[in-house]
Design an enzyme around this catalytic site. Sequence first.
Site, short mmCIF file in Angstrom:
data_model
loop_
_atom_site.label_atom_id
_atom_site.label_comp_id
_atom_site.label_asym_id
_atom_site.label_seq_id
_atom_site.Cartn_x
_atom_site.Cartn_y
_atom_site.Cartn_z
N VAL A 92 0.84 -1.19 0.00
CA VAL A 92 0.00 0.00 0.00
C VAL A 92 0.87 1.24 0.00
CG1 VAL A 92 -1.68 1.33 1.33
CG2 VAL A 92 -1.90 -1.15 1.16
N CYS A 93 0.53 2.19 -0.87
CA CYS A 93 1.24 3.46 -0.92
C CYS A 93 0.36 4.51 -0.25
CB CYS A 93 1.53 3.86 -2.37
SG CYS A 93 2.45 5.42 -2.52
N ILE A 94 0.72 4.87 0.98
CA ILE A 94 -0.06 5.83 1.75
C ILE A 94 0.90 6.63 2.63
CG2 ILE A 94 -0.49 4.19 3.60
CD1 ILE A 94 -3.27 5.39 3.93
#
Length: 237
Positions: A92-94
Amino acid sequence: MATPPSSSAVRALQLELKKLTEEPVEGFTVEVPDESNTFEWDVAIFGPPGTLYAGGYFKAHMSFPHDYPYSPPTFRFLTKMWHPNIYESGDVCISILHPPVDDPQSGELPSERWNPTQNVRTILLSVISLLNEPNTFSPANVDASVMFRKWRETKGKDSEYEKIIRKQVQRSKIDAEKDGIHVPTTVQEYCVKAKPTKSDSDDFNDFYDDDYADDLDDDDDDDDCMEYSEDSGNEET
């Protein structure tokens, strides 16, 4: 040479796991498959009612660094996901999972990145929120981002994105059945209430950082539940 885990990191994770087990939070479950290794967690996220992901059961894995909570964990979906902010690998890119370094090119403010006051609960609620409200300005999956924008801009008339997500939700229900998991489908089921427990103040007083313990208490509100739009995200936000 690998850095050995600090006792404060072990203690922090033990306290978080204890609190999340005794006082469940809407939208997810957590467990440690190997009791001898508290740095590896299995996670299940339930799709929020009133969204494209409603009724979904999505497996993930969290891996914590040995200096937690001063460095962020990693979060990777094991269930195949089609989403603007999820890589093909499931990572996940957060912002909340990015180290607190000064990187002007990222477009992120330092306050948006990881800091030691964050915890497992805030991470998981951020991931759940991200499912329904992707960040299309810095996508991890460009194709999914373009598809999502078309779906949103046409108010659902371009339904390719929606069809893919619906199929993923249906596939995830098979996993839920295999695992014997009841997936909440109504707001009432989704918004779980914490079980009454004795005070954990003695445990927190023994912890190395009183501020960190205070943050865990401040973040948890038994009567609070995330609100989700019943329009499944078709309207502009």
